[in-house]
Design an enzyme around this catalytic site. Structure first.
Site, PDB file in Angstrom:
ATOM      1  N   SER A 143      51.916  81.497   5.926  1.00 44.71           N
ATOM      2  CA  SER A 143      52.989  80.554   6.227  1.00 44.71           C
ATOM      3  C   SER A 143      53.760  80.293   4.940  1.00 44.71           C
ATOM      4  CB  SER A 143      52.357  79.244   6.727  1.00 44.71           C
ATOM      5  OG  SER A 143      53.304  78.196   6.742  1.00 44.71           O
ATOM      6  N   TYR A 156      46.213  72.096   6.479  1.00 43.42           N
ATOM      7  CA  TYR A 156      46.848  73.380   6.851  1.00 43.42           C
ATOM      8  C   TYR A 156      47.242  74.146   5.590  1.00 43.42           C
ATOM      9  CZ  TYR A 156      49.976  76.643   9.258  1.00 43.42           C
ATOM     10  OH  TYR A 156      50.588  77.773   9.752  1.00 43.42           O
TER      11      TYR A 156
HETATM   12  N1  LIG Z   1      54.419  78.462  14.863  1.00 39.12           N
HETATM   13  C1  LIG Z   1      54.698  78.167  13.601  1.00 39.12           C
HETATM   14  O1  LIG Z   1      55.499  77.244  13.308  1.00 39.12           O
HETATM   15  C2  LIG Z   1      54.086  78.977  12.496  1.00 39.12           C
HETATM   16  C3  LIG Z   1      54.723  78.986  11.241  1.00 39.12           C
HETATM   17  C4  LIG Z   1      54.153  79.712  10.190  1.00 39.12           C
HETATM   18  C5  LIG Z   1      52.987  80.413  10.393  1.00 39.12           C
HETATM   19  N2  LIG Z   1      52.384  80.380  11.626  1.00 39.12           N
HETATM   20  C6  LIG Z   1      51.126  81.122  11.771  1.00 39.12           C
HETATM   21  O2  LIG Z   1      51.302  82.136  12.748  1.00 39.12           O
HETATM   22  C7  LIG Z   1      50.065  82.401  13.415  1.00 39.12           C
HETATM   23  C8  LIG Z   1      50.287  82.394  14.918  1.00 39.12           C
HETATM   24  O3  LIG Z   1      50.787  81.135  15.295  1.00 39.12           O
HETATM   25  P1  LIG Z   1      51.522  80.858  16.694  1.00 39.12           P
HETATM   26  O4  LIG Z   1      52.724  80.054  16.388  1.00 39.12           O
HETATM   27  O5  LIG Z   1      51.647  82.096  17.476  1.00 39.12           O
HETATM   28  O6  LIG Z   1      50.452  79.880  17.350  1.00 39.12           O
HETATM   29  P2  LIG Z   1      49.879  79.782  18.856  1.00 39.12           P
HETATM   30  O7  LIG Z   1      50.942  80.116  19.824  1.00 39.12           O
HETATM   31  O8  LIG Z   1      49.224  78.442  18.943  1.00 39.12           O
HETATM   32  O9  LIG Z   1      48.777  80.917  18.861  1.00 39.12           O
HETATM   33  C9  LIG Z   1      47.632  80.792  18.069  1.00 39.12           C
HETATM   34  C10 LIG Z   1      46.672  81.884  18.437  1.00 39.12           C
HETATM   35  O10 LIG Z   1      45.502  81.729  17.627  1.00 39.12           O
HETATM   36  C11 LIG Z   1      44.391  81.968  18.451  1.00 39.12           C
HETATM   37  N3  LIG Z   1      43.192  81.232  18.022  1.00 39.12           N
HETATM   38  C12 LIG Z   1      43.086  79.959  17.599  1.00 39.12           C
HETATM   39  N4  LIG Z   1      41.797  79.657  17.356  1.00 39.12           N
HETATM   40  C13 LIG Z   1      41.086  80.771  17.624  1.00 39.12           C
HETATM   41  C14 LIG Z   1      39.720  81.107  17.565  1.00 39.12           C
HETATM   42  N5  LIG Z   1      38.768  80.222  17.186  1.00 39.12           N
HETATM   43  N6  LIG Z   1      39.349  82.351  17.929  1.00 39.12           N
HETATM   44  C15 LIG Z   1      40.251  83.262  18.330  1.00 39.12           C
HETATM   45  N7  LIG Z   1      41.569  83.017  18.402  1.00 39.12           N
HETATM   46  C16 LIG Z   1      41.976  81.786  18.050  1.00 39.12           C
HETATM   47  C17 LIG Z   1      44.784  81.496  19.832  1.00 39.12           C
HETATM   48  O11 LIG Z   1      43.971  82.224  20.725  1.00 39.12           O
HETATM   49  P3  LIG Z   1      43.800  81.899  22.272  1.00 39.12           P
HETATM   50  O12 LIG Z   1      44.876  82.690  22.906  1.00 39.12           O
HETATM   51  O13 LIG Z   1      42.441  82.363  22.584  1.00 39.12           O
HETATM   52  O14 LIG Z   1      43.985  80.400  22.413  1.00 39.12           O
HETATM   53  C18 LIG Z   1      46.245  81.852  19.888  1.00 39.12           C
HETATM   54  O15 LIG Z   1      46.433  83.121  20.433  1.00 39.12           O
HETATM   55  C19 LIG Z   1      49.082  81.322  12.935  1.00 39.12           C
HETATM   56  O16 LIG Z   1      48.246  81.877  11.949  1.00 39.12           O
HETATM   57  C20 LIG Z   1      49.984  80.271  12.308  1.00 39.12           C
HETATM   58  O17 LIG Z   1      49.332  79.563  11.268  1.00 39.12           O
HETATM   59  C21 LIG Z   1      52.910  79.694  12.683  1.00 39.12           C
END
Ligand SMILES: NC(=O)c1ccc[n+]([C@@H]2O[C@H](COP(=O)([O-])OP(=O)(O)OC[C@H]3O[C@@H](n4cnc5c(N)ncnc54)[C@H](OP(=O)(O)O)[C@@H]3O)[C@@H](O)[C@H]2O)c1
Length: 272
Positions: A143, A156
């Site tokens: 991030s 975070y």
């Molecule tokens: N959205 C933002 O603003 C943002 C910004 C910068 C970076 N990021 C990073 O981008 C990545 C993806 O984020 P996103 O926005 O796509 O979030 P999201 O829609 O909430 O998806 C998160 C994913 O992580 C998986 N996950 C969480 N805990 C887990 C566990 N214990 N075991 C296996 N899988 C697990 C979830 O799996 P399930 O499908 O099984 O629930 C889900 O598929 C993350 O690393 C986040 O930190 C996000």
């Protein structure tokens, strides 16, 4: 490596960025093993990917794994090795937002376990296999908050700063191998990751949000050009650079962020 050479183990595949990334990767010719916790979601997603793209049927696989369960990590690493993965994208992640004293110890542990410890342990388990394939890449989805500490994100940021340190150190450690370790730093992105409280904070602080498709394009580019790390968005890229040079000078720039935090009275401070 070129997308068509990549066999990508993609964690967090059913989330907002994961779905967009899986689609972009398969469309570009990569093979993808989707990883998530819900088998039903993964099967549906896999059939949509295979059905939606001609020639994709033998390029999509899936495996269930809870990233914070050590035995699941071992099973995942074995499955990925048998499948012939040569790229791992550590994308699964948990959010954490709020003043430190409002976060429970359990939530802090879950965030560090999911965002930092799980990618480290999965990489470690996969290394013997990755050393055997001709070329391999380990891509950590971090991030902008992996290089820029913001009020409300202490846990975070700790996880994503840690992940960035892990990626940088391991890239140098493996500098004489054919394994490339990389870090992608998206800025705020429109997915379910962000609670209404975070969205309100982003509006109050004028924080722009990308679409998950923008992040997926950046991921594909990072896979193919093998850059060490890349951050998304302006002014985030500039802030990340300045913060790297003189973090103390930027401290005063975040008053609005601090003042836009929820007041912290929504739930009592947890007992230690
Ligand atoms: N959205 C933002 O603003 C943002 C910004 C910068 C970076 N990021 C990073 O981008 C990545 C993806 O984020 P996103 O926005 O796509 O979030 P999201 O829609 O909430 O998806 C998160 C994913 O992580 C998986 N996950 C969480 N805990 C887990 C566990 N214990 N075991 C296996 N899988 C697990 C979830 O799996 P399930 O499908 O099984 O629930 C889900 O598929 C993350 O690393 C986040 O930190 C996000």
């Amino acid at each position: 490596m070129k997308a068509h050479e990549a066999r990508v183990l993609l964690t967090g595949a059913s989330g907002g960025i994961g779905r967009a990334a899986a689609q972009a990767l398969v469309k570009a010719g990569a093979s993808v093993m989707l990883v998530g916790r819900a088998a039903a979601r993964l099967t549906t997603q896999a059939s949509e990917l295979m059905g939606g793209m001609p020639g994709a049927s033998d390029r999509v696989a899936w495996q269930v794994a809870d990233m914070i369960d050590p035995s699941a990590l071992a099973g995942l690493s074995d499955g990925a090795a048998r499948w012939g993965a040569n790229v791992v994208v550590h994308n699964a992640g948990l959010p954490s937002f709020g003043r430190l004293e409002t976060l429970s110890a359990h939530d802090i542990q879950q965030v560090l376990n999911t965002n930092l410890l799980a990618p480290m342990l999965l990489t470690q388990a996969l290394l013997p296999h990755l050393r055997r394939v001709p070329r391999a890449q380990v891509i950590c989805v971090g991030s902008a908050l992996g290089r820029l500490g913001l009020p409300g994100y202490s846990a975070y940021c700790a996880s994503k700063f840690g992940l960035r340190g892990f990626a940088e150190a391991l890239r140098r450690e493996l500098g004489d191998t054919s394994i490339r370790v990389q870090y992608l730093g998206p800025r705020a992105t429109q997915t379910a990751f962000n609670s209404p409280g975070v969205e309100a904070y982003n509006r109050a602080t004028g924080t722009a949000m990308d679409t998950p498709q923008t992040v997926a394009v950046a991921l594909l580019r990072l896979l193919e050009d093998e850059a060490a790390e890349r951050f998304l968005g302006f002014p985030e890229k500039l802030a990340v650079r300045l913060n790297g040079l003189a973090p103390g000078l930027l401290d005063g720039a975040f008053d609005r962020h601090r003042n836009s935090l929820p007041d912290g009275n929504e739930r009592p401070a947890p007992a230690l």
